[in-house]
Design an enzyme around this catalytic site. Structure first.
Site, mmCIF file in Angstrom:
data_model
loop_
_atom_site.group_PDB
_atom_site.id
_atom_site.type_symbol
_atom_site.label_atom_id
_atom_site.label_comp_id
_atom_site.label_asym_id
_atom_site.label_seq_id
_atom_site.Cartn_x
_atom_site.Cartn_y
_atom_site.Cartn_z
ATOM 1 N N TYR A 270 104.774 -42.792 39.009
ATOM 2 C CA TYR A 270 103.873 -42.552 37.879
ATOM 3 C C TYR A 270 104.568 -42.862 36.554
ATOM 4 C CZ TYR A 270 100.180 -40.262 35.174
ATOM 5 O OH TYR A 270 99.150 -39.998 34.302
ATOM 6 N N LYS B 156 103.487 -45.770 33.886
ATOM 7 C CA LYS B 156 103.018 -45.426 32.543
ATOM 8 C C LYS B 156 103.967 -45.920 31.458
ATOM 9 C CE LYS B 156 99.099 -43.451 33.505
ATOM 10 N NZ LYS B 156 97.819 -44.042 33.060
#
Length: 249
Positions: free
Chosen positions: A163, A167
């Site tokens: 993640y 991001k």
């Protein structure tokens, strides 16, 4: 989300906005608020059944709505989705890359498939969609792209390697597109969104206190304000946090 009707004004009339992950959470809040503001909506999501319910609500607001169920991580599907949206709606003025996923596991437990899934959805998908929509926006003479990132693009915590990588990558991609597309009157904004009361967060972390998170409508309002800026200005990066945010100073 119905409470936004009194606040929204029909000041996006004539704009067509393509939103990924539109069936729930921030995506649903965006679709509703922007439709209330007069925009035509292309609502997309991986989950066709949830998307159908979303479309029913949007059509009740009176604007034009088109839905596309597809996987943003599939490059060919992303290209087809942009082409279909342009064909059905006639134009695309705004792309909002909102769809996201996560696999919360220690690095030794993340499978290759899960790693690629997170990177594909959160980073590759936004790139592919931006690539294809930018070609269309050049023909229009301009447009806007909004990339929904996270405080996970600014700091890190354990068990979220995929993640964070996606991001942080999305934030870098957004700034790169901001620099590259400005000469074509295409404004690109990265949105660093703090914790929201959405299924994406609360379903995975039931111990979180919802009162310390923000309503996704608040983030949708901030994004709407970016879309309403005069064409001579652009917000390259916007951070929207709950007042009691615990994951960011």
């Amino acid at each position: 989300m119905a409470s936004t009707a009194a606040r929204a004004a029909p000041d996006l009339a004539g704009k067509c906005i393509f939103i990924t992950g539109a069936a729930s959470g921030l995506g649903a809040a965006l679709a509703t608020l922007l439709a209330e503001s007069g925009a035509d909506i292309v609502a997309t999501d991986l989950r066709a059944h949830a998307l159908a319910a979303c479309a029913t609500r949007l059509r009740e607001l009176g604007g034009r709505v088109h839905t596309i169920a597809f996987d943003v991580a599939e490059p060919l599907a992303a290209a087809r989705a942009i082409a279909e949206a342009v064909e059905k709606m006639g134009r695309l003025d705004v792309l909002i890359n909102n769809a996201g996923t996560d696999v919360t596991l220690p690095i030794e437990e993340i499978s290759d498939q899960n790693w690629l899934r997170v990177i594909g959805t959160n980073l590759n998908g936004p790139f592919m969609l931006a690539k294809h929509v930018a070609a269309h926006m050049r023909q229009l003479g301009g447009g806007q792209i909004v990339n929904v990132a996270s405080t996970a693009a600014k700091r890190a915590w354990p068990n979220a390697a995929a993640y964070h990588a996606s991001k942080w990558g999305l934030l870098g991609l957004s700034h790169a597109l901001h620099a590259e597309l400005r000469p074509h009157n295409i404004r690109v904004t990265a949105v660093i969104a703090g914790g929201m009361r959405t299924p994406f967060l609360l379903d995975r972390f039931p111990d979180l206190d919802p009162d310390r998170l923000q309503d996704p409508v608040n983030v949708a309002e901030a994004i709407r304000s970016v879309l309403l800026l005069p064409p001579s200005s652009v917000v390259a990066e916007l951070t929207v946090l709950p007042a009691q945010e615990t994951s960011w100073p």
